[in-house]
Enzyme design. Structure first.
Site, mmCIF file in Angstrom:
data_model
loop_
_atom_site.group_PDB
_atom_site.id
_atom_site.type_symbol
_atom_site.label_atom_id
_atom_site.label_comp_id
_atom_site.label_asym_id
_atom_site.label_seq_id
_atom_site.Cartn_x
_atom_site.Cartn_y
_atom_site.Cartn_z
ATOM 1 N N TYR A 14 45.659 55.186 -21.159
ATOM 2 C CA TYR A 14 46.082 53.829 -20.782
ATOM 3 C C TYR A 14 45.375 52.820 -21.696
ATOM 4 O O TYR A 14 46.028 52.005 -22.362
ATOM 5 C CB TYR A 14 45.748 53.560 -19.304
ATOM 6 C CG TYR A 14 45.873 52.117 -18.890
ATOM 7 C CD1 TYR A 14 47.131 51.539 -18.705
ATOM 8 C CD2 TYR A 14 44.745 51.308 -18.696
ATOM 9 C CE1 TYR A 14 47.254 50.206 -18.322
ATOM 10 C CE2 TYR A 14 44.861 49.986 -18.315
ATOM 11 C CZ TYR A 14 46.112 49.438 -18.133
ATOM 12 O OH TYR A 14 46.235 48.111 -17.768
ATOM 13 N N LYS A 19 46.883 50.391 -24.543
ATOM 14 C CA LYS A 19 46.813 48.932 -24.337
ATOM 15 C C LYS A 19 46.212 48.284 -25.596
ATOM 16 O O LYS A 19 46.578 47.180 -25.978
ATOM 17 C CB LYS A 19 45.969 48.560 -23.107
ATOM 18 C CG LYS A 19 46.565 48.891 -21.753
ATOM 19 C CD LYS A 19 47.882 48.201 -21.441
ATOM 20 C CE LYS A 19 47.771 46.796 -20.924
ATOM 21 N NZ LYS A 19 49.099 46.233 -20.523
HETATM 22 N N1 LIG Z 1 46.461 46.052 -11.925
HETATM 23 C C1 LIG Z 1 45.370 45.723 -12.641
HETATM 24 O O1 LIG Z 1 44.237 45.702 -12.134
HETATM 25 C C2 LIG Z 1 45.531 45.322 -14.069
HETATM 26 C C3 LIG Z 1 46.770 45.362 -14.700
HETATM 27 N N2 LIG Z 1 46.870 44.968 -15.999
HETATM 28 C C4 LIG Z 1 48.187 44.951 -16.661
HETATM 29 O O2 LIG Z 1 49.048 44.098 -15.912
HETATM 30 C C5 LIG Z 1 50.398 44.510 -16.066
HETATM 31 C C6 LIG Z 1 51.064 44.564 -14.713
HETATM 32 O O3 LIG Z 1 50.378 45.490 -13.910
HETATM 33 P P1 LIG Z 1 50.838 45.777 -12.416
HETATM 34 O O4 LIG Z 1 51.710 44.671 -11.952
HETATM 35 O O5 LIG Z 1 49.631 46.165 -11.672
HETATM 36 O O6 LIG Z 1 51.742 47.089 -12.638
HETATM 37 P P2 LIG Z 1 53.013 47.589 -11.810
HETATM 38 O O7 LIG Z 1 53.090 49.070 -12.021
HETATM 39 O O8 LIG Z 1 52.988 47.093 -10.425
HETATM 40 O O9 LIG Z 1 54.223 46.884 -12.568
HETATM 41 C C7 LIG Z 1 54.704 47.287 -13.802
HETATM 42 C C8 LIG Z 1 56.215 47.370 -13.743
HETATM 43 O O10 LIG Z 1 56.717 47.774 -15.024
HETATM 44 C C9 LIG Z 1 57.723 48.755 -14.805
HETATM 45 N N3 LIG Z 1 57.947 49.609 -15.961
HETATM 46 C C10 LIG Z 1 57.241 50.702 -16.346
HETATM 47 N N4 LIG Z 1 57.816 51.274 -17.414
HETATM 48 C C11 LIG Z 1 58.895 50.528 -17.741
HETATM 49 C C12 LIG Z 1 59.904 50.634 -18.749
HETATM 50 N N5 LIG Z 1 59.914 51.630 -19.633
HETATM 51 N N6 LIG Z 1 60.855 49.684 -18.794
HETATM 52 C C13 LIG Z 1 60.897 48.677 -17.884
HETATM 53 N N7 LIG Z 1 59.970 48.542 -16.903
HETATM 54 C C14 LIG Z 1 58.984 49.463 -16.829
HETATM 55 C C15 LIG Z 1 57.168 49.530 -13.618
HETATM 56 O O11 LIG Z 1 58.126 50.396 -13.029
HETATM 57 P P3 LIG Z 1 57.596 51.808 -12.423
HETATM 58 O O12 LIG Z 1 56.662 51.447 -11.321
HETATM 59 O O13 LIG Z 1 58.839 52.474 -11.962
HETATM 60 O O14 LIG Z 1 56.906 52.525 -13.538
HETATM 61 C C16 LIG Z 1 56.724 48.391 -12.719
HETATM 62 O O15 LIG Z 1 57.798 47.861 -11.972
HETATM 63 C C17 LIG Z 1 50.357 45.824 -16.833
HETATM 64 O O16 LIG Z 1 50.639 45.579 -18.188
HETATM 65 C C18 LIG Z 1 48.916 46.283 -16.706
HETATM 66 O O17 LIG Z 1 48.520 47.030 -17.835
HETATM 67 C C19 LIG Z 1 45.799 44.493 -16.689
HETATM 68 C C20 LIG Z 1 44.576 44.430 -16.108
HETATM 69 C C21 LIG Z 1 44.329 44.860 -14.757
HETATM 70 C C1 LIG Z 2 35.855 55.729 -7.578
HETATM 71 C C2 LIG Z 2 36.382 54.883 -6.469
HETATM 72 C C3 LIG Z 2 35.277 54.330 -5.704
HETATM 73 C C4 LIG Z 2 37.326 53.856 -7.022
HETATM 74 C C5 LIG Z 2 38.288 53.220 -6.014
HETATM 75 C C6 LIG Z 2 38.879 51.906 -6.440
HETATM 76 C C7 LIG Z 2 39.768 51.991 -7.670
HETATM 77 C C8 LIG Z 2 41.127 52.486 -7.237
HETATM 78 C C9 LIG Z 2 39.884 50.610 -8.384
HETATM 79 C C10 LIG Z 2 38.538 49.930 -8.587
HETATM 80 C C11 LIG Z 2 38.587 49.189 -9.918
HETATM 81 C C12 LIG Z 2 40.050 49.226 -10.287
HETATM 82 C C13 LIG Z 2 40.507 48.926 -11.671
HETATM 83 C C14 LIG Z 2 41.705 49.457 -12.152
HETATM 84 C C15 LIG Z 2 42.483 50.429 -11.316
HETATM 85 C C16 LIG Z 2 42.001 50.596 -9.866
HETATM 86 C C17 LIG Z 2 40.484 50.616 -9.794
HETATM 87 C C18 LIG Z 2 39.928 51.758 -10.623
HETATM 88 C C19 LIG Z 2 42.177 49.203 -13.574
HETATM 89 C C20 LIG Z 2 41.851 50.462 -14.375
HETATM 90 C C21 LIG Z 2 43.680 48.953 -13.644
HETATM 91 C C22 LIG Z 2 44.168 48.691 -15.031
HETATM 92 C C23 LIG Z 2 43.295 47.855 -15.884
HETATM 93 O O1 LIG Z 2 43.769 47.304 -16.857
HETATM 94 C C24 LIG Z 2 41.869 47.754 -15.613
HETATM 95 C C25 LIG Z 2 41.529 47.933 -14.148
HETATM 96 C C26 LIG Z 2 40.036 47.902 -13.907
HETATM 97 C C27 LIG Z 2 39.682 47.968 -12.448
#
Ligand SMILES: NC(=O)C1=CN([C@@H]2O[C@H](COP(=O)(O)OP(=O)(O)OC[C@H]3O[C@@H](n4cnc5c(N)ncnc54)[C@H](OP(=O)(O)O)[C@@H]3O)[C@@H](O)[C@H]2O)C=CC1
Ligand SMILES: CC(C)CCC[C@@H](C)[C@H]1CC[C@H]2C3=C(CC[C@]12C)[C@@]1(C)CCC(=O)C[C@@H]1CC3
Length: 350
Positions: free
Chosen positions: A143, A147
């Site tokens: 991942y 990224k």
């Molecule tokens: N959540 C976090 O803590 C963090 C997230 N990010 C970034 O933020 C962004 C959003 O994350 P988040 O909202 O949590 O993710 P989600 O998985 O909730 O949303 C991403 C969406 O993109 C869709 N998707 C995946 N592949 C494709 C494709 N080939 N074509 C079209 N759509 C696609 C997914 O569908 P499906 O679920 O079916 O795959 C989903 O609906 C991501 O880029 C992630 O890397 C950055 C930092 C922290």
């Molecule tokens: C080992 C356990 C105690 C962890 C449980 C919590 C985790 C599911 C989350 C805590 C920090 C989160 C996090 C992400 C995913 C979910 C956690 C690991 C990311 C890796 C998601 C995608 C990103 O871009 C960075 C996030 C950092 C924090």
């Protein structure tokens, strides 16, 4: 200078996901005309035009990009999965396809949702600034690896004719998330959240989704020729770093699960996670094993990782609009159905 965006057409790629849905709602409130592109459909809204397709396919993307003023790209495969092929295909090749198709169709603005993890390789980061932190040279998972490639491709595409910016959120939480809270609750139900990895004093950023959305919208409003944000990356956080385990405790106890209490040594768990990952890889031709502890999860739970959002403040006037307390309250309220509350359970049974 921020421009008024009333009636401007935008496309939210990944708009059916967690962040995407919140972004769409805020853009609509601000008067944008919103279109969504996603591989799946998760909600309906008569104000939004939906395009279902794969961002890796030009023929799927092209119709959705016609006449668009700004594209928000927040699609990704689930970060905690370990599917190398899919990450490369979607995050890297797919993002290059988005860039190329935008340029062909004449879209001028692209806001990428990157991640602060592009600079994280398991070692402590304290108040990390964009200009001081190089990309991780040994990313802990595919991942992160993809990224990094994605962000580099988007920022390199910035030109006098195509303006790009990368938003790097960290630890997004909030209603509708299918990751942080649901995974933590699932682990708590299995009795795996009794433990604290390390001394429990590692400080991290968790960012309420409303602040991440705010950062994205400011970026789009400021993304114009000659703007200082063009071709740059920005950390967007809550600017309230907190002990990782205090945050987890607040979430878990807010949902009536016990707080983690038993300390386990960080290094031992990290080594175990590396061994489990290796065994899973060795056995992968025969059987799929998904270890619940990966080196990335152990590192995130046991080291410092918090970032400065000063550059976003300077260049686009960013400051969080939700405090951590407000974010936690809204999040806990929205996940009551996952709670451990006896009354909730009785109501469910009857
Ligand atoms: N959540 C976090 O803590 C963090 C997230 N990010 C970034 O933020 C962004 C959003 O994350 P988040 O909202 O949590 O993710 P989600 O998985 O909730 O949303 C991403 C969406 O993109 C869709 N998707 C995946 N592949 C494709 C494709 N080939 N074509 C079209 N759509 C696609 C997914 O569908 P499906 O679920 O079916 O795959 C989903 O609906 C991501 O880029 C992630 O890397 C950055 C930092 C922290
Ligand atoms: C080992 C356990 C105690 C962890 C449980 C919590 C985790 C599911 C989350 C805590 C920090 C989160 C996090 C992400 C995913 C979910 C956690 C690991 C990311 C890796 C998601 C995608 C990103 O871009 C960075 C996030 C950092 C924090």
């Amino acid at each position: 200078m921020a421009a008024s965006m009333k009636g401007r057409k935008c496309l939210v790629i990944g708009g059916c996901g967690f962040l995407g849905q919140h972004l769409c709602e805020a853009l609509l409130e601000k008067g944008w005309s919103v279109q969504v592109f996603d591989i799946r459909s998760t909600f309906e809204d008569s104000r939004i035009k939906f395009f279902i397709g794969d961002l890796c396919k030009k023929e799927d993307l092209k119709p959705a990009l016609e006449g668009v003023y700004c594209v928000f790209h927040c699609a990704s495969p689930a970060p905690l999965s370990n599917n190398k092929t899919l990450f490369y295909k979607v995050n890297y090749e797919g993002t290059k396809n988005i860039i190329k198709t935008c340029q062909e169709v004449g879209v001028k603005r692209l806001v990428l949702t990157s991640s602060a993890s592009v600079v994280y390789e398991g070692k402590g980061i304290r108040n990390g600034k964009e200009e001081e932190l190089p990309y991780a040279s040994k990313p802990l998972d595919y991942y992160t690896e993809t990224k990094i490639l994605q962000e580099k491709a988007v920022l390199a595409a910035n030109s006098d004719d195509f303006y790009t910016v990368a938003i790097r959120p960290h630890g997004i939480f909030g209603p509708k998330d299918l990751q942080l809270v649901p995974i933590a609750v699932d682990m708590a139900k299995k009795g795996k959240m009794k433990y604290i990895i390390g001394d429990g004093k590692n400080v991290v950023d968790f960012t309420y989704v409303g602040n991440v959305v705010h950062g994205h919208i400011l970026a789009a409003e400021n993304l114009n020729l000659g703007s200082p944000i063009c071709g740059k990356a920005y950390h967007i956080t809550n600017a309230e770093p907190i002990f990782f385990w205090t945050f987890m405790t607040r979430l878990l106890t807010g949902l009536d699960y016990p707080a983690p209490r038993i300390h386990l040594p960080y290094t031992l768990l990290y080594i175990l996670a590396v061994i489990m990952q290796f065994v899973a890889w060795l056995l992968s031709p025969f059987i799929t094993i998904t270890p619940s502890l990966t080196p990335m999860k152990v590192a995130l739970a046991g080291t410092d990782h918090f970032y400065s959002s000063e550059r976003a403040k300077q260049d686009m006037g960013y400051k969080p609009i939700y405090t951590l307390d407000q974010g936690l309250k809204l999040t806990i309220e929205s996940y009551r159905h996952l709670g451990n509350n006896i009354i909730t359970k009785v109501i469910k049974i009857t």
